[in-house]
Design a protein around this motif. Structure first.
Motif, PDB file in Angstrom:
ATOM      1  N   GLU A  93       0.821  -1.209   0.000  1.00 38.70           N
ATOM      2  CA  GLU A  93       0.000   0.000   0.000  1.00 38.70           C
ATOM      3  C   GLU A  93       0.857   1.262   0.000  1.00 38.70           C
ATOM      4  O   GLU A  93       0.502   2.261  -0.627  1.00 38.70           O
ATOM      5  CB  GLU A  93      -0.914   0.016   1.228  1.00 38.70           C
ATOM      6  N   LYS A 467      -6.194  -7.735  -1.981  1.00 36.74           N
ATOM      7  CA  LYS A 467      -6.058  -6.357  -2.461  1.00 36.74           C
ATOM      8  C   LYS A 467      -5.953  -6.364  -3.982  1.00 36.74           C
ATOM      9  O   LYS A 467      -5.426  -7.294  -4.590  1.00 36.74           O
ATOM     10  CB  LYS A 467      -4.790  -5.694  -1.917  1.00 36.74           C
ATOM     11  N   THR A 470      -3.065  -1.418  -8.359  1.00 37.65           N
ATOM     12  CA  THR A 470      -3.141  -0.898  -9.725  1.00 37.65           C
ATOM     13  C   THR A 470      -1.915  -1.262 -10.551  1.00 37.65           C
ATOM     14  O   THR A 470      -2.031  -1.760 -11.675  1.00 37.65           O
ATOM     15  CB  THR A 470      -3.316   0.628  -9.694  1.00 37.65           C
ATOM     16  N   CYS A 508     -12.016  -2.918 -14.425  1.00 38.78           N
ATOM     17  CA  CYS A 508     -12.107  -2.819 -12.965  1.00 38.78           C
ATOM     18  C   CYS A 508     -11.300  -1.621 -12.455  1.00 38.78           C
ATOM     19  O   CYS A 508     -11.782  -0.856 -11.615  1.00 38.78           O
ATOM     20  CB  CYS A 508     -11.603  -4.107 -12.314  1.00 38.78           C
ATOM     21  N   HIS A 512     -13.099   1.484 -10.600  1.00 41.66           N
ATOM     22  CA  HIS A 512     -12.961   1.550  -9.146  1.00 41.66           C
ATOM     23  C   HIS A 512     -11.733   2.315  -8.648  1.00 41.66           C
ATOM     24  O   HIS A 512     -11.701   2.720  -7.482  1.00 41.66           O
ATOM     25  CB  HIS A 512     -12.928   0.131  -8.566  1.00 41.66           C
ATOM     26  N   LEU A 513     -10.718   2.488  -9.492  1.00 44.48           N
ATOM     27  CA  LEU A 513      -9.487   3.116  -9.023  1.00 44.48           C
ATOM     28  C   LEU A 513      -9.057   4.303  -9.876  1.00 44.48           C
ATOM     29  O   LEU A 513      -7.950   4.822  -9.708  1.00 44.48           O
ATOM     30  CB  LEU A 513      -8.358   2.069  -8.981  1.00 44.48           C
ATOM     31  N   TYR A 525      -7.394  -1.131  -4.095  1.00 44.22           N
ATOM     32  CA  TYR A 525      -8.818  -1.372  -3.812  1.00 44.22           C
ATOM     33  C   TYR A 525      -8.933  -2.610  -2.948  1.00 44.22           C
ATOM     34  O   TYR A 525      -8.344  -3.647  -3.237  1.00 44.22           O
ATOM     35  CB  TYR A 525      -9.594  -1.582  -5.113  1.00 44.22           C
ATOM     36  N   ARG A 526      -9.694  -2.492  -1.867  1.00 43.76           N
ATOM     37  CA  ARG A 526     -10.109  -3.650  -1.081  1.00 43.76           C
ATOM     38  C   ARG A 526     -11.308  -3.227  -0.239  1.00 43.76           C
ATOM     39  O   ARG A 526     -11.187  -2.343   0.606  1.00 43.76           O
ATOM     40  CB  ARG A 526      -9.001  -4.184  -0.169  1.00 43.76           C
ATOM     41  N   GLY A 528     -13.671  -1.526  -1.255  1.00 47.33           N
ATOM     42  CA  GLY A 528     -13.778  -0.123  -1.626  1.00 47.33           C
ATOM     43  C   GLY A 528     -12.407   0.444  -1.944  1.00 47.33           C
ATOM     44  O   GLY A 528     -11.382  -0.119  -1.564  1.00 47.33           O
ATOM     45  N   PRO A 529     -12.363   1.557  -2.671  1.00 44.48           N
ATOM     46  CA  PRO A 529     -11.079   2.159  -3.017  1.00 44.48           C
ATOM     47  C   PRO A 529     -10.360   2.678  -1.787  1.00 44.48           C
ATOM     48  O   PRO A 529     -10.979   3.196  -0.851  1.00 44.48           O
ATOM     49  CB  PRO A 529     -11.456   3.299  -3.965  1.00 44.48           C
TER      50      PRO A 529
END
Length: 744
Positions: A93, A467, A470, A508, A512-513, A525-526, A528-529
């Motif tokens: 992350e 997770k 990106t 995706c 979402h990202l 993303y996990r 939710g972003p």
């Protein structure tokens, strides 16, 4: 030890507030872990406590070991909670925080790895770091070898008695890190001052020959790979050797025909030994992170998306270059792993990793490393017929006492177990057992199927880090798109599955990202972003994937999105003074240094990928501005590349592109020559070649016409193939297409 710690505050474990599986795995520790955020950093300053920053990732075996030995220990927890602000970080992350403290650790100790544990002042300046420290009840600690408890005690005492000198030391270290980062690379300084516009004037094609010599000297002639144990695949370097012969005549003349062939053979030998080794899941699919042993046979068993995503196009190119069915089998094995449960997310993207450790059975209470993947001979004999067991035992070199050297089993978790490593060919087995080779192959196939069914039914699967990262999905999109395109005619069903997965992952990320209003990415993303903005690698790797997805589909909407992302990457990360891309944005509030990534490691360098992206976009869109930025990106590392070319494999395609020019094919309409050109590109291995296609059935063709003046007035329905190199373009007929690809 003083009884009253600095700063009186009662801490509670905050890990359950995180979405990260790695961080959440520590939420029941008595250690009062905090999250890395503004609140925690303010707390450290308010209480005047040093932070103990522990960085790892979900699939990390030694992270689990230290958690069990130390972070679950009440005495360790008491020391951490009373004298420090303990912080747990998922390196996937926050790679920027991991990078700055890993740089510190490697500079001060010469070593690195995970878990990464570092003590930092309330001003975030590092003062002491390490990786795994043994727990207080381990054999090493009890024998007087020192433990994590000893480290904590000494640091706490030193902070109480020598805070001023510790702060001064931390400030000096931080200042040195900042100065190095602010100066930029040696190449960037030289380009900014002595080379005019800084467009890699001093980088010549003979650097590829020097890079080859670097890996020739380090090549393991017995087992393949480069260097000794532990042995990492480092796909970017293997790929450079594999594709060296594919750049064209300019490179072959300088490096040498024999040398280019030798480089390819080094890569092929490495890929063969890896596929037959224990690093490969011989019963299921995919590859483990790395091998503890030189022969690729004993891995640390975690499986990472970024490794498998990079290995996929390697094995694909090995097959395209040799037509050897082993490499096709490996290609489809990895693609299957990435496009199947548990790796494939219901959202369409691909999950981050699978753990190294798992429960041997559902009844067990403690996880063991490799428990999902290793077998005893007794198990083999229970699951298989006598003939199958005999064949498999010989094939994989299984031993009744286990085939794992105890010196590599520090925790004693693999005693009596076997890793599965191919030791004989089916032909050799057939000769030894006096059986037809077809019979041996049938027995191998049935044995694998039974062992896989047994494993799935009787062993809990390793924990999944679900997770969506990106950057890593960008790598996977690239590999899956290229594989789908190459297999379209020979394996249409599998090709369709792989292409669908590549498109699904891209959609995706976009859904979402990606933030369309700002054209920016998020990192993770996990459920939710996440809140972490994308880093430079998120942009670079995704752009690369979108370019390959465009080539696989000729849907120009992917190319259009790639250009939007390139604009954002440039805006956020470009160094306007010394060129190249920083890894983090200028407004990142909680880091000490802003670094540039030039050398390749487990993942390719951001700047290497970015430079190649820019060359490709420049070729596809006939945009000299992209090509100029690509040359300046490489020039930022010119001195370092010249001194150590073997460490910059990711830069080599851009050096070739700048010196020999990109080769861009423009295809219009349908028919023999047009289809032949498309097929040749998709099934070819040409690192500096792009293809653009227009037609009434091509999505976003009008956008392409606006962006690329070369195709603005072309008749999209008339069959047409044009080759452009630099400022020169020529029309190719069928024979010309054949000649072009034969020249590779």
């Amino acid at each position: 030890m003083a009884s009253s710690p600095p700063g009186h505050v009662s801490l509670t474990n905050r890990c359950r507030d995180s979405k990260s599986p790695y961080v959440r795995a520590h939420m029941d520790n008595p250690t009062a872990w905090q999250l890395w955020n503004a609140e925690t950093l303010a707390l450290a300053r308010k209480t005047n406590r040093p932070l103990f920053v522990s960085i790892g990732y979900s699939a990390c075996h030694w992270c689990h070991v230290m958690a069990h030995e130390s972070f679950d220990d009440p005495r360790i927890a008491q020391l951490l909670n009373e004298h420090f602000i303990p912080v747990k970080i998922d390196r996937e992350e926050r790679p920027d925080i991991d990078r700055q403290y890993m740089d510190f650790l490697q500079a001060t100790t010469g070593a690195g790895g995970w878990p990464l544990n570092v003590f930092v002042t309330p001003d975030l300046e590092p003062v002491l770091g390490g990786t795994y420290w043994p727990g207080p009840k381990t054999k090493r600690a009890l024998a007087g070898g020192g433990s994590f408890e000893d480290v904590l005690t000494k640091v706490a005492q030193a902070w109480k008695e020598q805070e001023k000198s510790i702060r001064e030391s931390g400030s000096q270290i931080a200042r040195q890190l900042r100065e190095f980062a602010q100066e930029g690379s040696l190449g960037g300084r030289q380009a900014n001052g002595d080379i005019g516009d800084g467009e890699q004037d001093g980088l010549e094609l003979d650097l590829l020959e020097e890079s080859y010599q670097h890996y020739k000297q380090r090549f393991d002639t017995q087992y393949g790979g480069f260097g000794g144990a532990p042995k990492f695949p480092t796909p970017i370097h293997i790929g450079q050797m594999l594709r060296l012969n594919s750049y064209g005549s300019d490179v072959r003349e300088i490096v040498g025909e024999d040398e280019c062939q030798d480089a390819q053979q080094m890569a092929l030998k490495t890929l063969t030994f890896m596929y037959k080794g224990g690093i490969k899941d011989q019963v299921g699919h995919g590859f483990a992170r790395y091998s503890v042993t030189r022969d690729w046979n004993l891995p640390h068993f975690e499986k990472m998306l970024y490794d498998n995503a990079q290995l996929l196009p390697l094995y694909l190119d090995a097959w395209l270059l040799t037509n050897d069915p082993l490499y096709l089998e490996a290609t489809m094995d990895i693609a299957t792993y990435l496009t199947s449960k548990p790796m494939l997310s219901p959202l369409g993207a691909i999950h981050a990793s699978e753990d190294a450790d798992s429960l041997p059975t559902a009844a067990d209470k403690e996880k063991r490393e490799g428990a999902f993947y290793v077998y005893s001979v007794d198990e083999i004999q229970r699951v298989l017929s006598a003939q199958e067991a005999d064949v498999i035992t010989r094939y994989w070199g299984l031993q009744a006492a286990g085939n794992i050297d105890p010196q590599f089993d520090a925790q004693g978790e693999l005693k009596g177990q076997n890793t599965l490593c191919v030791q004989m060919t089916p032909n050799e087995l057939a000769t030894e057992l006096e059986l037809p080779e077809t019979k041996v192959n049938d027995l191998l196939k049935s044995s694998r199927q039974k062992l896989l069914a047994y494993r799935d039914s009787n062993r809990p699967r390793p924990a999944l880090d679900d997770k969506i990262v990106t950057a890593w999905n960008g790598l996977a999109i690239s590999g899956l798109a290229r594989t789908a395109a190459a297999l379209a005619s020979s394996h249409p069903s599998e090709s369709a599955d792989y292409l669908s997965a590549a498109i699904g992952a891209a959609e995706c990320i976009r859904n979402h990202l990606y933030q369309p209003s700002t054209k920016t990415l998020l990192r993770v993303y996990r459920d939710g972003p996440g809140s972490t903005p994308g880093f430079a690698d998120d942009y670079a790797f995704l752009i690369s994937g979108l370019i390959d997805l465009y080539t696989a589909t000729f849907d120009a909407s992917w190319l259009r999105w790639a250009t939007d992302l390139q604009e954002s990457q440039t805006s956020l990360f470009w160094d306007t003074h010394k060129h190249g891309f920083f890894s983090t944005a200028a407004d990142q509030p909680d880091i000490l240094v802003r670094t540039k990534d030039g050398m390749d490691n487990a993942e390719p360098s951001v700047n290497g990928v970015a430079a190649h992206n820019l060359h490709c976009l420049g070729s596809l869109l006939d945009d000299a501005g992209y090509a100029k930025m690509a040359r300046r990106t490489v020039a930022a590392f010119e001195v370092e590349i010249s001194q150590h070319p073997g460490l910059f494999s990711g830069m080599m395609p851009s050096i070739v592109a700048a010196k020999s020019s990109m080769q861009g094919l423009v295809v219009a309409g349908k028919g023999g020559v047009a289809d032949k050109a498309v097929q040749a590109v998709r099934r070819g291995v040409r690192p500096t070649c792009t293809i653009l296609r227009i037609g009434s059935d091509i999505k976003e063709t009008e956008w392409l016409r606006q962006r690329n003046q070369l195709v603005k007035d072309l008749d999209a329905e008339k069959e047409f193939v044009q080759l452009c190199e630099g400022s020169s373009c020529k029309v190719l007929d069928g024979a010309g297409v054949d000649d072009f690809f034969k020249s590779a």
